[in-house]
Design an enzyme around this catalytic site. Structure first.
Site, short mmCIF file in Angstrom:
data_model
loop_
_atom_site.label_atom_id
_atom_site.label_comp_id
_atom_site.label_asym_id
_atom_site.label_seq_id
_atom_site.Cartn_x
_atom_site.Cartn_y
_atom_site.Cartn_z
N CYS A 89 0.84 -1.20 0.00
CA CYS A 89 0.00 0.00 0.00
C CYS A 89 0.87 1.25 0.00
O CYS A 89 1.57 1.51 -0.97
CB CYS A 89 -0.97 -0.05 1.18
SG CYS A 89 -2.37 1.07 1.02
N HIS A 205 -3.52 -5.70 1.01
CA HIS A 205 -2.84 -5.91 2.31
C HIS A 205 -2.83 -7.39 2.70
O HIS A 205 -3.78 -7.85 3.36
CB HIS A 205 -3.59 -5.14 3.40
CG HIS A 205 -3.43 -3.67 3.34
ND1 HIS A 205 -2.49 -2.98 4.06
CD2 HIS A 205 -4.12 -2.72 2.65
CE1 HIS A 205 -2.58 -1.68 3.82
NE2 HIS A 205 -3.57 -1.50 2.97
N GLU A 207 -1.22 -8.75 5.03
CA GLU A 207 -1.17 -8.90 6.49
C GLU A 207 -2.56 -8.87 7.12
O GLU A 207 -2.74 -9.25 8.27
CB GLU A 207 -0.26 -7.82 7.11
CG GLU A 207 -0.87 -6.43 7.30
CD GLU A 207 -0.89 -5.59 6.02
OE1 GLU A 207 -0.58 -6.12 4.93
OE2 GLU A 207 -1.23 -4.39 6.11
#
Lengths: 229, 751
Positions: A89, A205, A207
């Site tokens: 990002c 993302h 994560e």
């Protein structure tokens, strides 16, 4: 092998990345403050992560200031030596601003921030990520206002010829189309790597998709790719 | 030397008597004549202009709660988990075990948002997060409750776009996920939209900061952003009706900088557990005036403050401007003497202003100096709520429109023949349709804690990293019900919040409230206020959910009249283990659908009646507090016994909408029958309360029914592969309904 996560003052996905790598993937993680300039205990086996967020507020242009921080100078040197770097990002935006990746991330075509689950599919080959994530659609969320990848025709041609486009947005069956493009990004591009295949940037993302409690583990394969030597 | 103590200036310096304020000025600042007289009594002299300006903001409705405090005191505040009760600190503190506590609060930013929607909403978000981290807690979830006028109106669209962008701008950068919320569109909010923002934070027990000061000679620091002329008199601005001239009050709207606040948060978090801090208070309404006086009044000390030391954005700011400025992202911190260097090092690390501006004194007076002159000298206690600020008892009378409410007879509404068309119309109502155009502009997943993203539930579920626990959070208020019956509407607002938490597998803990009403000097408005609070209180006692704080916003009215009385309830619940979470979506074709509770011949107060039949006045829908409590206990029991696969309550739009919302996430459908003796429109679209739709595995129905033990239940039908069948009629498939539901608001905004 260990991960280093760079913490800019406006990073806000730094702890999420730390949690995913430490808690969900049992990796060693070291947090790196943006004002420090010491990466001496990192080798090219290691991986530096630039997390999401708003590094320096991003009032000018996303990532435009972050590239000048002392730690980023070290990261650039680390990357040039062949060390693995992943930007997610805002981290992707910083890598483009720093010249470690070609192209730029522009404001979404609909002019709005967008946060939702998207599907992405492997579009590259012969790199540490593409070699392990398989060819199925991965459910990975996005959250950005400036995620529309743009590059000139020549750069795009090179990216395609060299198989540097890592991820493209698709539907849940892996079909790539305009209908599932979340921001007007060129060629549905969600992530790319450099020519040397050691620097990676992606808008979604991973994560955020690593924890059983969140009922989505599709991000684990992506992060695990960087843990391999 | 870094830390020069403020010159213990001129104790003898006299206030410039030429600056004595006049009654005229006091009135211009928003004070009433009797209040100006009271100030003279307190001081034993005529206040100067600076002091008058300070009283005008501190005694404004926004800061002093002068017209509401009498009734706020009656709200239930006690509970075995309450560690800090309402009013004692910036927000309430609730014990959640394992050495953790949750801090949460909701606040309005209505008037700024009406004038400048982007900044108004953005600073509303910033302000409420500051209330949480000024207590030492890290915010982990944000919620918001928004009300606008008719969506087809271009002004409404402008306000909606600005407010949503503003909330996203601030919250996304600050890095706290927006996990739940509500958006309503009603004509009464046309000129005066409501923007209520809530923040929820977590802190280790024993590591909280208090908004206090003590220790004579302890240094006082201002940290964070520089002080500018923005937001001067914002608190007073919030305490008047919105008029055409309000746009000229633009300087009363603050400008937010989420990056500065993010740094401020991290710096404050580094102070936690160091022992450096004596007290901390954020600067919101009334800025330096409010933070210095509230911190001082708490333990009865004073402060000497040198305004010349305050970092400013522009040169030559006057004392009163600095005292009243509502510039955002600032904190006042009293530090233990000798710890100044450590304090400075933390703020240097984050590149934030950290300036010594004064010291704690014996008091009780606060003395403010500028350029060596005494600018104001007054007892802090006289400024604050619970101290010298005025308290009024307003009169109230039953509203005239109740006659119209009571006169309504639903038998005058003919049952429609084409119910499918009615249903399609309801699904596309902005109050019913998907709010994805709104919530996708908020980062709902940062923090990797939002467990509802991939598993939708009635309340937002936020996991607590490092534990098995999760919080269930929700904001709720159907203000139309409150308008139709303030007492019952107040009961329902709290009950619905508790129901959402219970249906998500949580145990309701406590509430915060944002009380949005019209002008309190209107006796009919005050009637709504008094009775809605009574309803809230009774429900809070029933569910053992004490009120931990909140905010009152009066004067939400325009030339068109007051807004609906809107006591927004923010409720927090606890799941001791994430495994106890319950979701709202149907899981498998063939599962059996039941409704806990009873179908009723009741279309009162419904979206169907109001929006499709244009009946603005009808009684509130059926509600009984005991029935509600029994229902919630039964739902909790069924979840614990793992007897159900989904739970979703019935609210706006009625049973049909509830079923559709359960069906859409997994692209499933449902087949149900009508019930004899119940109007078909009431059956599908009525909003009688205390009903929950559950689904049960086909081979578990006997076990499920045995657990009900006489609790009222109706077997509705089954989950299908996608077909929607109502009373044997084919209503198409779920994907076309989902398309209507998802795109209705987007289509209006694109037109």
């Amino acid at each position: 092998m260990k991960f280093g996560i760079v913490v800019f003052p406006g990073s806000n996905c730094d702890r999420d990345m730390q949690n995913a790598l430490q808690d969900d993937l049992q990796q060693e993680v070291k947090m790196l403050w943006h004002k420090d300039n010491d990466l001496s205990d990192f080798t090219t086996d290691d991986c530096i992560v630039l997390p999401g967020g708003f590094s320096y507020g991003d009032y000018l242009r996303c990532g435009a200031l972050a590239r000048f921080s002392p730690m980023m100078e070290q990261v650039i040197e680390f990357a040039n030596k062949g060390g693995k770097v992943l930007g997610v990002c805002n981290g992707f935006q910083i890598l483009c601003e720093a010249g470690l990746l070609p192209g730029v991330l522009l404001q979404n075509d609909h002019q709005k921030f967008t946060c939702k689950n998207t599907y992405i599919v492997n579009a590259g080959s012969n790199n540490i990520v593409s070699d392990v994530v398989g060819n199925g659609a991965l459910k990975i969320p996005v959250a950005h206002g400036e995620g529309r990848y743009h590059a000139d025709a020549e750069t795009l041609k090179k990216l395609e010829e060299n198989n540097q486009i890592i991820f493209k947005y698709c539907d849940e069956n892996g079909e790539i189309s305009d209908a599932v493009n979340p921001n007007g990004t060129t060629l549905n591009i969600a992530g790319i790597c450099n020519e040397g295949r050691n620097v990676f940037g992606m808008m979604p993302h991973p994560e955020r998709a690593c924890s059983p409690q969140l009922n989505n583990l599709d991000g684990q394969a992506i992060l695990r790719a960087f843990a391999q030597n | 030397m870094l830390f020069q103590i403020v010159p213990a200036v001129h104790i003898t310096a006299l206030l410039n008597i030429n600056m004595e304020a006049t009654l005229e000025q006091a009135k211009q600042l928003g004070l009433q004549e009797q209040e100006f007289e009271a100030i003279k009594q307190v001081l034993g002299r005529t206040p100067n202009f600076n002091e008058t300006a300070m009283y005008s903001v501190m005694w404004s409705e926004h800061c002093s709660y002068k017209n509401s405090i009498k009734y706020l005191k009656k709200l239930p505040k006690e509970g075995k988990r309450v560690m800090v009760a309402a009013g004692e600190e910036n927000a309430g503190l609730i014990d959640i075990g394992d050495g953790l506590a949750v801090v949460f609060k909701i606040e309005s930013h209505n008037h700024p948002s009406a004038i400048e929607p982007f900044q108004g909403a953005a600073t509303g978000v910033g302000g409420i997060h500051r209330d949480i981290f000024t207590m030492g807690a890290r915010p982990i979830a944000a919620l918001n409750s928004l009300r606008f006028g008719n969506l087809n109106n271009k002004k409404t669209q402008h306000l909606l776009k600005g407010v949503v962008k503003g909330i996203g701008h601030y919250g996304n950068c600050f890095g706290v996920p927006t996990v739940a919320g509500e958006v309503y569109f009603e004509d009464c909010y046309q000129t005066n939209p409501l923007v209520n923002a809530m923040s929820v934070g977590i802190v280790k027990v024993g590591q909280t900061f208090s908004a206090t000061s003590h220790g004579i000679g302890n240094p006082v620091f201002i940290v964070g952003a520089a002080t500018g002329k923005d937001g001067i008199g914002g608190a007073s601005f919030a305490s008047a009706d919105i008029t055409e001239d309000s746009a000229e009050q633009l300087p009363a709207v603050q400008v937010g900088d989420p990056f500065e606040e993010k740094k401020l948060l991290e710096a404050c978090m580094e102070l936690v557990g160091t022992g450096i801090v004596v007290g901390m208070q954020d600067m919101g309404a009334a800025g330096i005036s409010c933070s210095t006086s509230e911190m001082s009044a708490k333990e009865g000390f004073g402060m000497d403050i040198d305004l010349s030391k305050v970092p400013t954005r522009q040169a030559n700011m006057k004392a009163w401007e600095m005292l009243l400025s509502e510039s955002q992202e600032r904190m006042l911190i009293v530090v233990n003497k000798g710890r100044e260097e450590e304090m400075k090092a933390i703020f240097d690390k984050w590149d934030i202003h950290c300036e010594l501006i004064g010291q704690v004194t014996e008091g009780p007076n606060l003395k403010y100096y500028i350029d060596g002159e005494l600018a104001a000298d007054l007892p802090g206690e006289s400024l604050v709520l619970g101290g010298g600020a005025p308290q009024y008892d307003r009169e109230y009378t039953e509203p005239k429109y109740f006659e119209q409410v009571n006169a309504f007879d639903q038998n005058t509404i003919a049952e429609p023949t084409d119910l499918k068309t009615v249903a399609e119309n309801i699904v596309a109502q902005p109050n019913i349709a998907s709010k994805r155009w709104v919530y996708e502009q908020y980062d709902s997943m940062v923090g990797t804690a939002n467990a509802s993203t991939n598993n939708p539930s009635d309340a937002g579920l936020v996991r607590l990293h490092g534990t098995d626990k999760a919080l269930a959070v929700t904001v709720d208020c159907n203000s139309r019900y409150v308008f139709l019956n303030p007492y019952v509407g107040g009961l329902i607002a709290v009950s619905e919040a508790a129901r959402n938490i219970v249906c998500s597998g949580g145990q309701p803990l406590a509430i915060t409230n944002c009380l949005n009403f019209g002008n309190p000097y209107n006796p009919e408005v005050y009637y709504q206020f008094v009775h809605a609070l009574k309803g809230m209180s009774d429900a809070c006692i029933q569910f053992d959910t004490p009120v931990t704080g909140g905010n009152v916003s009066f004067y939400n009215q325009s030339e068109d009249g007051p807004v609906y009385p809107t006591p927004t309830i923010g409720m927090v619940g606890l799941l001791d283990h994430m495994d106890n979470a319950m979701t709202l979506n149907f899981k498998n074709e063939g599962d059996v659908i039941y409704m806990l509770g009873e179908s009723r011949n009741d279309i009162n107060g419904s979206e169907y009646l109001f929006k499709l039949n244009n009946v603005t006045h009808s009684p509130a829908p059926h509600f009984d507090l005991q029935e509600e409590a029994t229902l919630q206990n039964k739902v909790a029991e069924l979840i614990k016994a793992k007897a159900i696969r989904s739970a979703h309550d019935i609210t706006e739009g009625g049973l049909f909408i509830s079923l559709l919302e359960s069906a859409m996430p997994n692209n499933l459908g449902f087949a149900i029958d009508y019930k004899d003796g119940i109007r078909k429109d009431a059956y599908l679209f009525g909003e009688a309360q205390s009903r929950v739709v559950v689904s049960v595995a086909a081979d578990q129905t006997a076990a499920f029914e045995a657990l009900l033990a006489g609790h009222p239940v109706e077997k509705l039908g089954t989950v299908t592969a996608g077909a929607i069948m109502i009373g044997g009629d084919n209503w198409g498939t779920v994907d076309s309904w989902k398309n209507t539901y998802d795109t209705a608001i987007e289509k209006v905004l694109a037109s």
